[in-house]
Design an enzyme around this catalytic site. Structure first.
Site, mmCIF file in Angstrom:
data_model
loop_
_atom_site.group_PDB
_atom_site.id
_atom_site.type_symbol
_atom_site.label_atom_id
_atom_site.label_comp_id
_atom_site.label_asym_id
_atom_site.label_seq_id
_atom_site.Cartn_x
_atom_site.Cartn_y
_atom_site.Cartn_z
ATOM 1 N N TYR A 57 0.628 -1.272 -0.075
ATOM 2 C CA TYR A 57 -0.013 -0.094 0.099
ATOM 3 C C TYR A 57 0.899 1.116 -0.140
ATOM 4 O O TYR A 57 0.312 2.384 -0.075
ATOM 5 C CB TYR A 57 -0.894 0.154 0.988
ATOM 6 N N ASN A 73 -12.947 4.956 -1.239
ATOM 7 C CA ASN A 73 -12.311 3.511 -1.452
ATOM 8 C C ASN A 73 -12.948 2.823 -0.416
ATOM 9 O O ASN A 73 -12.737 2.910 0.882
ATOM 10 C CB ASN A 73 -10.886 3.881 -0.781
ATOM 11 N N ASP A 93 -26.452 -0.134 -2.186
ATOM 12 C CA ASP A 93 -27.543 0.567 -2.401
ATOM 13 C C ASP A 93 -27.680 1.943 -1.950
ATOM 14 O O ASP A 93 -28.313 2.661 -2.457
ATOM 15 C CB ASP A 93 -28.765 -0.280 -1.266
ATOM 16 N N HIS A 121 -9.213 2.373 -5.758
ATOM 17 C CA HIS A 121 -8.396 1.284 -4.915
ATOM 18 C C HIS A 121 -6.969 1.954 -5.231
ATOM 19 O O HIS A 121 -6.487 1.781 -6.394
ATOM 20 C CB HIS A 121 -8.750 0.015 -5.404
HETATM 21 O O1 CA2 Z 1 -6.257 -1.135 -3.002
HETATM 22 C C1 CA2 Z 1 -7.201 -0.927 -2.286
HETATM 23 O O2 CA2 Z 1 -7.174 0.165 -1.957
HETATM 24 C C2 CA2 Z 1 -8.141 -1.712 -1.267
HETATM 25 O O3 CA2 Z 1 -9.248 -1.214 -1.358
HETATM 26 C C3 CA2 Z 1 -7.451 -1.626 -0.059
HETATM 27 C C4 CA2 Z 1 -8.300 -2.843 0.677
HETATM 28 C C5 CA2 Z 1 -8.268 -4.213 0.094
HETATM 29 O O4 CA2 Z 1 -9.374 -4.990 0.938
HETATM 30 C C6 CA2 Z 1 -9.211 -4.001 -1.035
HETATM 31 O O5 CA2 Z 1 -9.148 -5.302 -1.715
HETATM 32 C C7 CA2 Z 1 -8.330 -3.134 -2.100
HETATM 33 C C8 CA2 Z 1 -7.378 -3.087 2.171
HETATM 34 C C9 CA2 Z 1 -7.463 -1.766 2.833
HETATM 35 C C10 CA2 Z 1 -6.570 -2.016 4.319
HETATM 36 O O6 CA2 Z 1 -5.452 -1.154 4.108
HETATM 37 C C11 CA2 Z 1 -4.354 -1.367 4.921
HETATM 38 C C12 CA2 Z 1 -3.505 -0.461 4.787
HETATM 39 C C13 CA2 Z 1 -2.268 -0.850 5.291
HETATM 40 C C14 CA2 Z 1 -1.967 -1.971 5.866
HETATM 41 C C15 CA2 Z 1 -2.957 -2.781 5.934
HETATM 42 C C16 CA2 Z 1 -4.157 -2.549 5.391
#
Ligand code: CA2
Length: 155
Positions: free
Chosen positions: A25, A76, A89, A102
Protein backbone atom coordinates in the site's frame (compact mmCIF):
# COMPACT_ATOMS: atom_id res chain seq x y z
CA UNK A 1 -20.45 31.20 -4.16
CA UNK A 2 -18.90 28.39 -2.11
CA UNK A 3 -16.95 25.70 -3.98
CA UNK A 4 -18.70 22.37 -4.71
CA UNK A 5 -18.19 19.83 -1.92
CA UNK A 6 -16.70 16.42 -2.69
CA UNK A 7 -16.88 13.86 0.11
CA UNK A 8 -13.92 11.45 0.18
CA UNK A 9 -14.77 8.28 2.09
CA UNK A 10 -12.38 5.56 3.21
CA UNK A 11 -13.38 2.14 4.47
CA UNK A 12 -12.00 -0.33 6.99
CA UNK A 13 -8.31 -0.59 7.87
CA UNK A 14 -7.25 2.32 5.69
CA UNK A 15 -6.30 4.06 8.96
CA UNK A 16 -3.31 1.66 8.86
CA UNK A 17 -1.92 3.15 5.65
CA UNK A 18 1.81 3.79 5.87
CA UNK A 19 2.07 1.79 9.11
CA UNK A 20 1.66 -1.80 7.87
CA UNK A 21 2.33 -3.63 4.57
CA UNK A 22 4.11 -0.71 2.82
CA UNK A 23 5.16 -3.13 0.05
CA UNK A 24 1.47 -3.38 -0.90
CA UNK A 25 0.00 0.00 0.00
CA UNK A 26 3.05 2.32 0.01
CA UNK A 27 4.49 4.61 2.68
CA UNK A 28 1.92 7.40 2.65
CA UNK A 29 -0.26 7.62 5.75
CA UNK A 30 -3.98 8.44 5.62
CA UNK A 31 -3.07 11.97 6.83
CA UNK A 32 -0.72 12.24 3.83
CA UNK A 33 -3.58 11.15 1.55
CA UNK A 34 -5.85 13.78 3.09
CA UNK A 35 -3.15 16.45 2.49
CA UNK A 36 -2.74 15.26 -1.11
CA UNK A 37 -6.51 15.53 -1.62
CA UNK A 38 -6.70 18.96 0.03
CA UNK A 39 -3.96 20.25 -2.27
CA UNK A 40 -5.60 18.79 -5.42
CA UNK A 41 -9.02 20.12 -4.35
CA UNK A 42 -7.64 23.60 -3.78
CA UNK A 43 -6.14 23.65 -7.29
CA UNK A 44 -9.40 22.38 -8.79
CA UNK A 45 -11.63 24.83 -6.89
CA UNK A 46 -13.34 22.09 -4.84
CA UNK A 47 -13.98 21.72 -1.12
CA UNK A 48 -13.46 18.29 0.44
CA UNK A 49 -14.68 16.42 3.48
CA UNK A 50 -12.23 13.53 4.01
CA UNK A 51 -13.21 10.67 6.34
CA UNK A 52 -12.34 7.09 7.33
CA UNK A 53 -14.34 4.53 9.27
CA UNK A 54 -14.05 0.86 10.09
CA UNK A 55 -17.83 0.55 10.37
CA UNK A 56 -20.08 -0.50 7.51
CA UNK A 57 -23.15 1.23 9.03
CA UNK A 58 -21.25 4.47 9.57
CA UNK A 59 -20.01 4.42 5.97
CA UNK A 60 -23.60 3.92 4.73
CA UNK A 61 -24.87 6.76 6.96
CA UNK A 62 -22.15 9.07 5.61
CA UNK A 63 -23.18 8.24 2.03
CA UNK A 64 -26.84 8.99 2.87
CA UNK A 65 -25.83 12.31 4.44
CA UNK A 66 -24.24 13.42 1.15
CA UNK A 67 -27.71 13.96 -0.34
CA UNK A 68 -28.40 17.70 -0.66
CA UNK A 69 -24.95 18.48 0.77
CA UNK A 70 -22.30 17.19 -1.62
CA UNK A 71 -21.76 17.35 -5.38
CA UNK A 72 -19.91 14.04 -5.61
CA UNK A 73 -18.46 11.10 -3.70
CA UNK A 74 -15.02 9.56 -3.98
CA UNK A 75 -14.85 6.28 -2.11
CA UNK A 76 -12.27 3.64 -1.33
CA UNK A 77 -14.62 1.05 0.18
CA UNK A 78 -11.66 -1.23 1.08
CA UNK A 79 -12.95 -4.54 2.49
CA UNK A 80 -16.59 -3.59 1.93
CA UNK A 81 -15.99 -3.42 -1.84
CA UNK A 82 -16.62 -7.12 -2.23
CA UNK A 83 -19.23 -7.67 0.48
CA UNK A 84 -21.61 -4.77 1.00
CA UNK A 85 -24.93 -4.64 -0.82
CA UNK A 86 -25.96 -2.07 1.80
CA UNK A 87 -23.20 0.26 0.66
CA UNK A 88 -24.11 -0.34 -2.99
CA UNK A 89 -27.77 0.49 -2.27
CA UNK A 90 -26.81 3.72 -0.46
CA UNK A 91 -24.58 4.81 -3.36
CA UNK A 92 -27.32 4.02 -5.90
CA UNK A 93 -29.90 5.94 -3.83
CA UNK A 94 -27.84 9.07 -3.23
CA UNK A 95 -28.02 10.17 -6.87
CA UNK A 96 -24.53 11.71 -7.09
CA UNK A 97 -21.49 11.01 -9.26
CA UNK A 98 -19.36 8.36 -7.54
CA UNK A 99 -15.72 7.52 -8.23
CA UNK A 100 -14.39 4.29 -6.70
CA UNK A 101 -10.68 4.32 -5.87
CA UNK A 102 -8.37 1.44 -5.00
CA UNK A 103 -4.72 2.01 -4.17
CA UNK A 104 -3.77 -1.40 -5.52
CA UNK A 105 -4.82 -3.03 -8.78
CA UNK A 106 -7.47 -5.34 -7.36
CA UNK A 107 -7.49 -7.32 -10.63
CA UNK A 108 -3.87 -8.40 -10.15
CA UNK A 109 -4.62 -9.61 -6.63
CA UNK A 110 -6.55 -12.55 -5.19
CA UNK A 111 -9.66 -13.63 -7.12
CA UNK A 112 -11.98 -12.63 -4.23
CA UNK A 113 -10.94 -8.97 -4.64
CA UNK A 114 -11.88 -8.81 -8.33
CA UNK A 115 -15.63 -8.37 -8.09
CA UNK A 116 -16.74 -5.02 -6.69
CA UNK A 117 -20.42 -4.52 -5.78
CA UNK A 118 -19.67 -0.79 -5.46
CA UNK A 119 -18.66 -0.53 -9.16
CA UNK A 120 -22.34 -0.96 -10.10
CA UNK A 121 -22.94 2.51 -8.58
CA UNK A 122 -19.69 4.10 -9.78
CA UNK A 123 -19.37 6.59 -12.62
CA UNK A 124 -15.72 5.52 -12.85
CA UNK A 125 -13.14 3.33 -11.13
CA UNK A 126 -9.43 4.00 -10.54
CA UNK A 127 -7.26 1.13 -9.35
CA UNK A 128 -3.56 0.39 -9.09
CA UNK A 129 -2.13 3.91 -9.27
CA UNK A 130 -1.29 4.16 -5.58
CA UNK A 131 -2.54 7.06 -3.48
CA UNK A 132 -2.20 9.31 -6.54
CA UNK A 133 -5.48 7.68 -7.61
CA UNK A 134 -7.27 9.96 -5.12
CA UNK A 135 -5.90 13.11 -6.82
CA UNK A 136 -6.82 11.69 -10.23
CA UNK A 137 -10.33 10.97 -8.94
CA UNK A 138 -10.69 14.58 -7.76
CA UNK A 139 -9.57 15.81 -11.19
CA UNK A 140 -12.15 13.56 -12.87
CA UNK A 141 -14.82 14.62 -10.36
CA UNK A 142 -14.17 18.31 -11.14
CA UNK A 143 -14.95 17.49 -14.78
CA UNK A 144 -18.09 15.54 -13.86
CA UNK A 145 -19.60 18.26 -11.68
CA UNK A 146 -18.51 21.28 -13.76
CA UNK A 147 -21.46 21.09 -16.19
CA UNK A 148 -23.83 21.61 -13.20
CA UNK A 149 -22.16 24.98 -12.56
CA UNK A 150 -22.39 26.05 -16.21
CA UNK A 151 -25.01 28.80 -16.41
CA UNK A 152 -25.69 27.78 -20.05
CA UNK A 153 -27.10 24.50 -18.71
CA UNK A 154 -29.66 26.27 -16.54
CA UNK A 155 -31.96 27.16 -19.44
O1 CA2 B 1 -6.30 -1.28 -2.95
C1 CA2 B 1 -7.14 -0.80 -2.20
O2 CA2 B 1 -7.26 0.42 -2.00
C2 CA2 B 1 -8.08 -1.70 -1.44
O3 CA2 B 1 -9.36 -1.09 -1.41
C3 CA2 B 1 -7.52 -1.83 -0.05
C4 CA2 B 1 -8.30 -2.80 0.84
C5 CA2 B 1 -8.49 -4.14 0.16
O4 CA2 B 1 -9.37 -4.94 0.94
C6 CA2 B 1 -9.09 -3.98 -1.23
O5 CA2 B 1 -9.17 -5.26 -1.83
C7 CA2 B 1 -8.22 -3.07 -2.09
C8 CA2 B 1 -7.58 -3.01 2.15
C9 CA2 B 1 -7.46 -1.77 2.97
C10 CA2 B 1 -6.58 -2.06 4.14
O6 CA2 B 1 -5.56 -1.11 4.16
C11 CA2 B 1 -4.41 -1.41 4.79
C12 CA2 B 1 -3.42 -0.49 4.68
C13 CA2 B 1 -2.22 -0.71 5.27
C14 CA2 B 1 -1.99 -1.87 5.98
C15 CA2 B 1 -2.99 -2.80 6.09
C16 CA2 B 1 -4.22 -2.57 5.49
Amino acid sequence: MSPPLVVVLNGPNLNLLGMREPEKYGNATLDDVEALCAEAAETLGLAIDFRQTNGEGELITWVQECRGRASGIIINPAGYTTTSIGLLDALLAVGLPVIEVHITNIHRREEFRHHSFVSKAATGVIAGLGVQGYALALEAMAGLIAPMDDPDDAA
